[in-house]
Write an enzyme that holds these catalytic residues in place. Sequence first.
Site, PDB file in Angstrom:
ATOM      1  N   TYR A  22       8.441  -1.332   7.974  1.00  0.00           N
ATOM      2  CA  TYR A  22       7.149  -0.711   8.302  1.00  0.00           C
ATOM      3  C   TYR A  22       7.260   0.749   8.729  1.00  0.00           C
ATOM      4  O   TYR A  22       6.235   1.399   8.939  1.00  0.00           O
ATOM      5  CB  TYR A  22       6.438  -1.528   9.399  1.00  0.00           C
ATOM      6  CG  TYR A  22       6.007  -2.884   8.893  1.00  0.00           C
ATOM      7  CD1 TYR A  22       4.941  -3.011   8.011  1.00  0.00           C
ATOM      8  CD2 TYR A  22       6.697  -4.040   9.260  1.00  0.00           C
ATOM      9  CE1 TYR A  22       4.555  -4.239   7.516  1.00  0.00           C
ATOM     10  CE2 TYR A  22       6.321  -5.276   8.771  1.00  0.00           C
ATOM     11  CZ  TYR A  22       5.248  -5.376   7.906  1.00  0.00           C
ATOM     12  OH  TYR A  22       4.871  -6.594   7.413  1.00  0.00           O
ATOM     13  N   HIS A  99      -2.840  -2.304   3.018  1.00  0.00           N
ATOM     14  CA  HIS A  99      -1.539  -2.759   3.513  1.00  0.00           C
ATOM     15  C   HIS A  99      -0.599  -1.565   3.571  1.00  0.00           C
ATOM     16  O   HIS A  99      -0.542  -0.774   2.626  1.00  0.00           O
ATOM     17  CB  HIS A  99      -0.955  -3.849   2.605  1.00  0.00           C
ATOM     18  CG  HIS A  99      -1.837  -5.051   2.543  1.00  0.00           C
ATOM     19  ND1 HIS A  99      -1.912  -5.962   3.572  1.00  0.00           N
ATOM     20  CD2 HIS A  99      -2.730  -5.455   1.610  1.00  0.00           C
ATOM     21  CE1 HIS A  99      -2.805  -6.893   3.267  1.00  0.00           C
ATOM     22  NE2 HIS A  99      -3.315  -6.608   2.076  1.00  0.00           N
TER      23      HIS A  99
END
Length: 142
Positions: A22, A99
């Site tokens: 991430y 996302h």
Amino acid sequence: MRVLVLNGPNLSRLGTREPDIYGTDTYADLTARCAAVAEALGIEVDVRQTDAEHELLGWLHEAADTGAAVVVNPAGWTHTSVALRDACALVTGPLVEVHLTNVHAREDFRRHSYVSPVATAVIAGLGIEGYAAALRFVAAQR
Ligand code: DQA
């Protein structure tokens, strides 16, 4: 124009959560980027995060009742929740599913989204810039 930017579970942990996947941008960085882009676009944003699914459903009901546009990263619920899909379907304004990562390049279970069939658009893999792109798109719908 008012846009609800809604974030699902574990997204408050950005920065320390699996940084190899991430990245190191924090949730505070995400909210600051949304605020800066909104100001430049002349739109109002309300950025929220929850780890409680009923809270996210309530926020989607709020968007349905007020006509607000929605940018939503449903996180893990993307892949599990029919109730989330049904709440997204109630929203009449544009709804962009975002996302941070390219979910199609990860585990197989992340390739299915309950939300995508009822979303106006889907953005995946642009990191925090995906939120900026979603806000620009939504603002252009005015
Ligand atoms: C995510 C992708 C989901 O599969 C995952 O469960 C998340 C974050 C993303 O932003 O890339 O929590 O929605």
